[in-house]
Motif scaffolding. Sequence first.
Motif, PDB file in Angstrom:
ATOM      1  N   HIS A  65       0.853  -1.192   0.000  1.00 23.80           N
ATOM      2  CA  HIS A  65       0.000   0.000   0.000  1.00 23.80           C
ATOM      3  C   HIS A  65       0.886   1.238   0.000  1.00 23.80           C
ATOM      4  O   HIS A  65       2.037   1.184   0.443  1.00 23.80           O
ATOM      5  N   HIS A  67       1.923   5.471   0.706  1.00 20.23           N
ATOM      6  CA  HIS A  67       1.771   6.604   1.620  1.00 20.23           C
ATOM      7  C   HIS A  67       2.339   7.842   0.939  1.00 20.23           C
ATOM      8  O   HIS A  67       3.308   7.730   0.179  1.00 20.23           O
ATOM      9  N   HIS A 109       4.760   0.347   0.388  1.00 18.27           N
ATOM     10  CA  HIS A 109       5.440  -0.630   1.242  1.00 18.27           C
ATOM     11  C   HIS A 109       4.475  -1.706   1.720  1.00 18.27           C
ATOM     12  O   HIS A 109       3.258  -1.590   1.575  1.00 18.27           O
ATOM     13  N   GLU A 111       3.832  -4.237   5.216  1.00 16.80           N
ATOM     14  CA  GLU A 111       4.170  -4.434   6.627  1.00 16.80           C
ATOM     15  C   GLU A 111       3.517  -5.748   7.037  1.00 16.80           C
ATOM     16  O   GLU A 111       2.310  -5.812   7.222  1.00 16.80           O
ATOM     17  N   GLN A 128       1.895   1.871  15.741  1.00 17.76           N
ATOM     18  CA  GLN A 128       2.183   2.665  14.560  1.00 17.76           C
ATOM     19  C   GLN A 128       1.675   4.074  14.791  1.00 17.76           C
ATOM     20  O   GLN A 128       0.517   4.283  15.176  1.00 17.76           O
TER      21      GLN A 128
HETATM   22 FE   FE2 Z   1       1.913   1.612   5.821  1.00 12.79          FE
END
Ligand code: FE2
Length: 297
Positions: A65, A67, A109, A111, A128
């Motif tokens: 996804h 950012h 990225h 995660e 986070q």
């Molecule tokens: Fe993220």
Amino acid sequence: MSTVGSKARSVAQIIDSVQAFEGAGFLVHRPFPTQLLSQVDPFLLLDEMGPMDLGPGEAKGAPDHPHRGFETVTYVLEGSMEHKDSAGNSGKLNPGDVQWMTAGAGVVHSEMPSEELLRDGGRMHGFQLWVNLPSVDKMMRPRYQDVSAATIPQAQTLDGSVWVRVIAGEALGSKAVIDTRTPIMYLHYILQPGSEVLHPVPPDYNAFAYSVEGQGLVGDDGDLVQRGQIALFAGDSDVVRLSVPSEATEPWNLLLLAGVPIGEPVVRYGPFAMNTEAEIRQAIEDYRAGRMGVIDF
Ligand code: FE2
């Protein structure tokens, strides 16, 4: 700066976090954004991942996804995570490790739980945090600070009653190794029963405490903050007071976060945070056109 005899910051609000599911469906406790609290400028989001006990094959993550326009800060307490991104970076976060990723102009990225956490199951607990960037930095080149637990300063008082991990800012004479774009404090404190912390925070910083385990008192009036609650401090003093009564049965484990507000309009859409609607439309277009890259390894 002397804080002796001065009044501590009063408490503006104490709010419960809400439960939500993120990524492919992992449980988070979210103090903000919620209906009651949209942000604590410069912080856009805080998620407590877990704590949860996972069976073999149960761990979930957040697959590829994008950012843009802010920073994502991952701090692992228990379990382990693996990350990969479109700039070719990859790494593993173990307990105590921090990844401070400045998405800037854009990054894609993933995660994910580590291979062994997925295979064997285990306990997952971490955080986070999303830190907003000022308009001048929103389109900066992405930057990574992967910092291992051994590199992050820890300190404790002589009697051992207060322990702190200094992720950003300064505490008990220890200075963080992570560099932030705007002035930020990110401190993980553990206070034993009967202990007190007077932490200097300049009045122009927004500041809050998030209670992770146990409970404690904030401000001169000793307002109670329970597990999963966030306490927002007013900007009426240059010191934050945290304490645990001596009759408490367990230590208080909390995050203390503070930062100078950016004070700009915030337009958010999923994984993007910009200043205007037009910039959000551009971000969506750039992502769809592959201009934030892809993870191809
Ligand atoms: Fe993220």
